[in-house]
Design an enzyme around this catalytic site. Structure first.
Site, short mmCIF file in Angstrom:
data_model
loop_
_atom_site.label_atom_id
_atom_site.label_comp_id
_atom_site.label_asym_id
_atom_site.label_seq_id
_atom_site.Cartn_x
_atom_site.Cartn_y
_atom_site.Cartn_z
CE LYS A 88 29.48 85.96 -2.29
NZ LYS A 88 30.33 84.77 -2.13
CG ASP A 113 31.90 82.23 0.96
OD1 ASP A 113 30.86 81.55 0.93
OD2 ASP A 113 32.11 83.19 0.21
N1 NAP Z 1 32.14 75.73 -3.15
C1 NAP Z 1 31.75 76.96 -2.86
O1 NAP Z 1 30.89 77.19 -2.00
C2 NAP Z 1 32.39 78.11 -3.56
C3 NAP Z 1 32.37 79.38 -2.95
C4 NAP Z 1 32.98 80.46 -3.64
C5 NAP Z 1 33.58 80.24 -4.87
N2 NAP Z 1 33.57 78.99 -5.42
C6 NAP Z 1 34.24 78.75 -6.71
O2 NAP Z 1 35.59 79.12 -6.57
C7 NAP Z 1 36.11 79.62 -7.80
C8 NAP Z 1 36.83 80.93 -7.56
O3 NAP Z 1 35.91 81.90 -7.09
P1 NAP Z 1 36.36 83.38 -6.67
O4 NAP Z 1 35.16 84.05 -6.16
O5 NAP Z 1 37.57 83.34 -5.82
O6 NAP Z 1 36.74 84.00 -8.10
P2 NAP Z 1 37.78 85.18 -8.43
O7 NAP Z 1 37.85 86.14 -7.29
O8 NAP Z 1 37.41 85.65 -9.77
O9 NAP Z 1 39.22 84.43 -8.51
C9 NAP Z 1 39.50 83.53 -9.55
C10 NAP Z 1 40.81 82.82 -9.28
O10 NAP Z 1 41.04 81.87 -10.33
C11 NAP Z 1 42.28 82.19 -10.97
N3 NAP Z 1 42.18 81.90 -12.41
C12 NAP Z 1 41.12 82.12 -13.23
N4 NAP Z 1 41.41 81.75 -14.48
C13 NAP Z 1 42.69 81.28 -14.47
C14 NAP Z 1 43.57 80.75 -15.45
N5 NAP Z 1 43.18 80.61 -16.73
N6 NAP Z 1 44.81 80.36 -15.07
C15 NAP Z 1 45.20 80.49 -13.79
N7 NAP Z 1 44.42 80.99 -12.79
C16 NAP Z 1 43.18 81.38 -13.15
C17 NAP Z 1 42.50 83.65 -10.71
O11 NAP Z 1 43.85 83.97 -10.88
P3 NAP Z 1 44.30 85.49 -11.22
O12 NAP Z 1 44.29 86.22 -9.90
O13 NAP Z 1 45.66 85.34 -11.80
O14 NAP Z 1 43.29 86.03 -12.19
C18 NAP Z 1 42.03 83.74 -9.25
O15 NAP Z 1 42.99 83.20 -8.37
C19 NAP Z 1 34.89 79.72 -8.73
O16 NAP Z 1 34.90 78.62 -9.61
C20 NAP Z 1 33.70 79.65 -7.81
O17 NAP Z 1 32.57 79.07 -8.42
C21 NAP Z 1 33.01 77.92 -4.78
#
Ligand code: NAP
Length: 276
Positions: A65, A102
């Protein structure tokens, strides 16, 4: 035959072909939507080739992306803000238009789930500061949120997000994420916590007003531990699957010329595909 698809690496797990395939069938369109695996090392050549092969456009998923953003000839305001593109349309002159849908998907899902034309009024608490949180915060700002509180395990990431997006955002300490909830109208989990295979998000809802809404963008499982706890307390909840479905609408309309609807049969089909 109109052609579109989803570019990713790997791309086998993508649900987008099921989503667009449903709409192609529903609207009897002579088109196809396919999975297009493109290695990150070949990304630029890969997407330029698609334009030459008669594709009307394509979705872009992990890990491309951000790279896609840098290769567009034109981007919409959401993509510019997020510096990431998930929906590409090939222009008549062969140039590439990039959009990020998104945030649109998040807001549309919430409105549809609540059966209201606007988001809940009052402060929103967003948990997480990754790519998806960026889209959610941007959408909340576009929808006129009066205040957004942002809590992330890594505080610098939340601070950077707030500084880059501007707007009415304040940072909440991770350890105090559920500390002051009395005036919060909407809680959004944007972390990957609660996803199958990840630990649940630890979050006490006890300070939350009964009419506050709780939503999660994680959609596998459909009902995350956070949503289950909120539902048990009588809160209105909205799961994250609809965000995925609604984010696909603008691309489908641009490529295939029909504004598609997210209906109950589509949702049922996607729930089945998720194996839930
Ligand atoms: N419904 C939809 O259409 C849709 C669209 C996009 C994403 N999603 C979902 O949204 C989620 C996040 O996606 P993303 O793209 O934003 O991922 P990302 O950029 O990798 O961000 C992950 C987030 O989760 C936090 N995190 C991960 N492990 C953690 C832990 N053990 N304790 C506390 N915080 C933790 C991270 O905190 P840190 O910054 O501290 O690492 C960060 O805020 C995923 O599960 C994805 O599948 C859904």
């Amino acid at each position: 035959m109109i052609r579109a698809g989803v570019v990713g690496w790997p791309v086998g797990h993508s649900l987008s072909p099921k989503l667009h395939g449903y709409w192609l069938e529903k609207y009897s369109i002579d088109g196809e939507y396919v999975k297009i695996p493109v290695d990150p090392g070949d990304f630029e050549a890969g997407i330029r080739a698609l334009a030459g092969r008669g594709f009307s456009g394509f979705n872009v998923t992990v890990p491309h992306k951000e790279a896609a953003f840098g290769l567009m000839d034109e981007v919409d305001s959401a993509a510019k803000r997020l510096r990431a593109v998930n929906t590409v349309t090939v222009r008549p002159d062969g140039g590439l238009h990039g959009a990020n849908t998104d945030g649109f998907g998040f807001a549309e899902n919430l409105k549809a789930g609540l059966g209201r034309p606007a988001l809940p009024e009052g402060p929103a608490l967003v948990i997480g500061a990754g790519g998806a949180a960026r889209a959610v915060v941007g959408a909340l700002m576009d929808e006129g949120a009066d205040h957004i509180r942002l809590a992330n395990r890594t505080a610098e990431r939340a601070e950077r997000l707030a500084a880059e997006l501007g707007g009415p955002i304040s940072i909440v300490d991770w350890d105090r994420r559920d500390g002051e909830l009395a005036d919060v109208a909407l809680v959004v989990n944007c972390t990957s916590l609660g996803m199958a295979g990840s630990p649940p998000l630890e979050f006490s809802l006890s300070g939350l007003a009964p009419d506050a809404v709780v939503t999660d963008i994680v959609y596998a499982p459909l009902e995350t531990p956070l949503l289950a706890a909120a539902r048990a307390r009588g809160h209105r909840t909205v799961d994250g699957l609809g965000m995925l479905l609604h984010q696909g609408r603008p691309g489908f309309e641009r490529w295939f010329g029909v504004a598609p609807e997210v209906d109950g049969r589509l949702r049922a089909r996607m729930v089945e595909a998720l194996g839930q």
